[in-house]
Design an enzyme around this catalytic site. Sequence first.
Site, short mmCIF file in Angstrom:
data_model
loop_
_atom_site.label_atom_id
_atom_site.label_comp_id
_atom_site.label_asym_id
_atom_site.label_seq_id
_atom_site.Cartn_x
_atom_site.Cartn_y
_atom_site.Cartn_z
N GLY A 1 22.15 -95.63 -7.93
CA GLY A 1 22.74 -96.89 -7.49
C GLY A 1 22.33 -97.32 -6.10
O GLY A 1 22.88 -98.28 -5.56
N LYS B 1 19.49 -99.97 -1.02
CA LYS B 1 20.63 -100.87 -0.77
C LYS B 1 21.94 -100.18 -1.16
O LYS B 1 21.96 -99.22 -1.94
CB LYS B 1 20.49 -102.16 -1.57
CG LYS B 1 20.71 -101.99 -3.09
CD LYS B 1 22.07 -102.44 -3.53
CE LYS B 1 22.61 -101.94 -4.84
NZ LYS B 1 21.96 -101.13 -5.78
N ASP C 1 19.04 -106.25 -5.75
CA ASP C 1 18.43 -105.06 -5.16
C ASP C 1 17.10 -105.39 -4.50
O ASP C 1 16.85 -105.00 -3.35
CB ASP C 1 18.22 -103.97 -6.22
CG ASP C 1 19.53 -103.35 -6.69
OD1 ASP C 1 20.60 -103.92 -6.40
OD2 ASP C 1 19.48 -102.30 -7.35
#
Lengths: 386, 386
Positions: free
Chosen positions: B142, B10, B203
Amino acid sequence: MEVKARAPGKIILSGEHAVVHGSTAVAASINLYTYVTLSFATAENDDSLKLQLKDLALEFSWPIGRIREALSNLGAPSSSTRTSCSMESIKTISALVEEENMPEAKIALTSGVSAFLWLYTSIQGFKPATVVVTSDLPLGSGLGSSAAFCVALSAALLAFSDSVNVDTKHLGWSIFGESDLELLNKWALEGEKIIHGKPSGIDNTVSAYGNMIKFKSGNLTRIKSNMPLKMLVTNTRVGRNTKALVAGVSERTLRHPNAMSFVFNAIDSISNELANIIQSPAPDDVSITEKEEKLEELMEMNQGLLQCMGVSHASIETVLRTTLKYKLASKLTGAGGGGCVLTLLPTLLSGTVVDKAIAELESCGFQCLIAGIGGNGVEFCFGGSS
Amino acid sequence: MEVKARAPGKIILSGEHAVVHGSTAVAASINLYTYVTLSFATAENDDSLKLQLKDLALEFSWPIGRIREALSNLGAPSSSTRTSCSMESIKTISALVEEENMPEAKIALTSGVSAFLWLYTSIQGFKPATVVVTSDLPLGSGLGSSAAFCVALSAALLAFSDSVNVDTKHLGWSIFGESDLELLNKWALEGEKIIHGKPSGIDNTVSAYGNMIKFKSGNLTRIKSNMPLKMLVTNTRVGRNTKALVAGVSERTLRHPNAMSFVFNAIDSISNELANIIQSPAPDDVSITEKEEKLEELMEMNQGLLQCMGVSHASIETVLRTTLKYKLASKLTGAGGGGCVLTLLPTLLSGTVVDKAIAELESCGFQCLIAGIGGNGVEFCFGGSS
């Protein structure tokens, strides 16, 4: 007999661009000056008005007769009653400037020379004299060089007039009284109008009064700094189109009215916080360091918001990155898109660090100036000494 | 018999950090996946559970008897009723992981391997099997690699359970039904809790459902993109401390509550504008280009506001400057302070420009990935083909 006047440049500490949309901005004087020396002709056969722009190696000279012929129908000079320059006068004056064959590369100076002719004749009439101009301020980089010129010129012209009350025997730099300063500032604004069309009046007011001013929605408030403040001013030497930058922010505001209105509000808060910090008393070194850290954080925040408005530039980012390496906080000042960047130099910062940062910035082709912030406004000095 | 599952990573399109302070954020899936292949042991003498992390060249193997001995008192597996991992189970499982002599440099993976053991035994009990993991996603940058791992693992484990309704005869990638996906997402969140402590759930939800989600104050809303969107994802390879970055923004908010609250409101507006643009129908190329330009402007604005929060980093600025040279708009994604940067790749952009930009970014030591945004969520495929 001659008089020398010096008027400081200015920086915008916070709120540039946002001020156009109603936010508070804070501007301050810097101890970098434009100097104007005025001496009336003593030789009987010297019958001209000369303007020497020393830094630019330019000299203009008009026979007084030619000036009188062109301008005397505009009315007698009156230094005590400020008048605005009419469109008709502007045309006549521009024609006089053009007779001087301005070099193509310096054509942008035409309006500045026109402002000179108009202020000179309005305040002093048709006396032969020599006016010499020098300056610490880079031209057209957002440091208020044109306002400093208009203020210093008005100061020199008024010091030799009956409209102000000055002591011609005093040695060294003197300041004007409050009401004289008010008159001077009005004359300087008229000069600025000839140069810029619709100036905000901020630059000439800071240059005349010194220290700092807060301004919001056209209202100027003079504020007094209570802490020493030193900035590195880095001139990227990248010219920019201020009007296009201002228009760009307005267009972005039309496209994203909600987001941008919050951005302008954030900047309003930042300007007010900054003014409060600068005005609050600082009893010792520790609290000066604390205040400096707060100012640095506000500068970083303001810079981020300016980037959000889209007015940064690759050259500005280079300065930011370079100074960040030395843990120094920076923000653009003025219109952005090039121009100048401010870097706070904390009181306890070692000179070695400053020297290294400057060397690195200069190696990028930038010009570095160190400036004390918030000092005196316009000053004058009789006899040519300083 | 084996099953392969893949789950996407993501990106945060807008609103990172500000979401902690009540602003809307928008996250989207990217077509970069983590793959998990599960095959039960067929040989009679194979009585172990193996985990192969191919990209890291790591292999773990536990005798099933050892796992049963350690974990059987924790209760029988029940794939259909998601349970949370108790503190007691975590300790027991960590001990099992430690028996495997994790290399010092990979110690951060301990929690991931624990999540594996717990999800595996909770859903499938004590069956010998081999689980192979590969991934397109850089770890800890991330892009949601841990969530993609938990989602893909849950998918593979559930596909072989009685809790979901899947067609084992279907060839090629299949998707789960809505209620199965809901169950899967809950299991994946339990795995994320073992890895991250208190994950937001964003997420794993993006990885499970794909497409995009808007989230604000803990509420997730799935939204459907109506335009193709491609991003260059540049991994600066600079590790960061997410907790410290989040804490830094909170501290700045305490120091400057007014200014920061306007900044968060500005970001809320930007996230909502961005979601509206992405959701609105795009009839032709021209309007896609217009939409892309709006998205680019919103990305630039969001990046400025993130700089205002103090979460940028020299490496991020390098990416911004480099992509700006090619007139491409970028913003950091996720926690900042390093990590990844997004650059929008417009539909009509020439491949040559992309190649040049990538070459320049890679020469700085960065890793570049091109990702389609907002595609499918988790998918599975029986028989090992794909």
